[in-house]
Design a protein around this motif. Structure first.
Motif, mmCIF file in Angstrom:
data_model
loop_
_atom_site.group_PDB
_atom_site.id
_atom_site.type_symbol
_atom_site.label_atom_id
_atom_site.label_comp_id
_atom_site.label_asym_id
_atom_site.label_seq_id
_atom_site.Cartn_x
_atom_site.Cartn_y
_atom_site.Cartn_z
ATOM 1 N N THR A 30 0.877 -1.250 -0.031
ATOM 2 C CA THR A 30 0.120 -0.042 0.042
ATOM 3 C C THR A 30 0.828 1.215 -0.084
ATOM 4 N N GLY A 31 0.761 2.114 -0.938
ATOM 5 C CA GLY A 31 1.552 3.176 -0.901
ATOM 6 C C GLY A 31 0.712 4.499 -0.330
ATOM 7 N N MET A 190 6.108 4.310 -7.212
ATOM 8 C CA MET A 190 4.596 3.818 -6.598
ATOM 9 C C MET A 190 3.612 2.992 -7.472
ATOM 10 N N ALA A 191 3.650 3.783 -8.470
ATOM 11 C CA ALA A 191 2.731 3.054 -9.721
ATOM 12 C C ALA A 191 3.543 1.571 -10.230
ATOM 13 N N ALA A 192 4.848 1.507 -9.991
ATOM 14 C CA ALA A 192 5.399 0.246 -10.322
ATOM 15 C C ALA A 192 5.456 -0.713 -9.251
ATOM 16 N N THR A 215 -6.706 4.980 -10.881
ATOM 17 C CA THR A 215 -6.109 5.644 -12.211
ATOM 18 C C THR A 215 -7.271 5.144 -13.635
ATOM 19 N N GLY A 216 -8.057 4.514 -13.068
ATOM 20 C CA GLY A 216 -9.259 3.899 -13.990
ATOM 21 C C GLY A 216 -9.791 5.099 -15.022
ATOM 22 N N GLU A 222 0.711 9.784 -11.730
ATOM 23 C CA GLU A 222 1.029 11.109 -11.516
ATOM 24 C C GLU A 222 0.018 12.269 -11.751
ATOM 25 N N ASP A 223 -0.480 11.973 -12.863
ATOM 26 C CA ASP A 223 -1.641 12.765 -13.523
ATOM 27 C C ASP A 223 -2.888 12.796 -12.206
#
Ligand SMILES: Nc1ncnc2c1ncn2[C@@H]1O[C@H](COP(=O)(O)OP(=O)(O)OP(=O)(O)O)[C@@H](O)[C@H]1O
Length: 240
Positions: A30-31, A190-192, A215-216, A222-223
């Motif tokens: 969990t980030g 984090m995304a990775a 992100t869906g 990041e966006d």
């Protein structure tokens, strides 16, 4: 499992954390993301019993960290890479912690090998680079073989090989069924690495859930992060 429920922490007139609730689950990385001053470190400090909550609760495995007698066997944390005394060797630092936590001495060699510090284990920590101190902090967190691991900016100062290694380690620890909770400003990292994300701004929850769900709606993590936090950034270059 980490459970934060309606956590509020005030320092005098400053509300660092304001009614924050989220969960970090076993078997998941969990980030924990948020702009500078969002309350991340404060949340981690309360979670680890280094600070007391003004109201609400923060528990590890269902109980406050401080009420656990098993210490490092219960949860391991890297909050500050400077935690080891610079005059000690890595071996001496870890051996003292192992003794005071009633852990078998062989864990010291195990965790040094795990983080790649065996060749420099007898060097004074004061001579370590930042990346090496971070590795020692990770070794300290792993010493008690705990089910819950908490890392604040763990890859700060690590070289690309170190970042790659850390990502693999966090994924493996989660695959072993542990709860891995990571705070970092490196959103690409984090995304990775993360399965789930908790985003905070000005001490409040902005979003929580699986990375794919967050992100869906389109765009990179990041966006989405910049969009979520645009109204919660206290420190912005150019005074905008
Ligand atoms: N000991 C303290 N005394 C007074 N205010 C504090 C204290 N610790 C934190 N704060 C304040 O609480 C707020 C949250 O700080 P915190 O360090 O938790 O944020 P953070 O999300 O970890 O930030 P960063 O990303 O910059 O590390 C800030 O406004 C900070 O100035």
């Amino acid at each position: 499992m980490i459970e934060v429920d309606q956590l509020t922490k005030r320092y005098g007139p400053t509300t660092a954390v304001a009614g924050l609730s989220f969960t970090a689950r076993p078997g998941r990385v969990t980030g924990f993301l948020g702009p500078n001053g969002a309350g991340k470190t404060t949340t981690l400090r309360v979670l680890l019993g280094l600070d007391t909550a003004s109201s609400g609760t923060a528990t590890i495995g269902g109980v406050p960290f401080r009420s656990h007698r098993r210490g490092l066997r219960h949860a391991g944390a890297l909050l500050d890479a400077q935690q080891a005394h610079p005059g000690l060797t890595a071996t001496a630092h870890l051996a003292a912690l192992a003794r005071s936590n009633d852990l078998p001495g062989r864990r010291v060699d195990d965790v040094l090998a795990e983080v790649g510090l065996t060749p420099v284990a007898h060097r004074r920590v004061g001579a370590y680079s930042l990346g090496m101190r971070q590795r020692l902090g990770v070794a300290t967190a792993l010493l008690g073989d705990p089910p819950v691991l908490i890392f604040d900016e763990p890859v700060n100062g690590m070289d690309p090989e170190g970042v790659h290694w850390a990502r693999g380690l966090f994924r493996r620890l989660a695959a072993e069924g542990r709860t891995v909770f990571l705070s970092s400003h490196l959103i690409g990292e984090m995304a990775a690495t993360a399965d789930d994300i908790v985003v905070v701004g000005r001490g409040r929850l902005l979003a929580a859930g699986p990375v794919a769900a967050i992100t869906g709606s389109g765009g990179s993590l990041e966006d989405v992060f910049l969009r979520l936090t645009s109204a919660s950034v206290d420190y912005r270059a150019g005074g905008a």
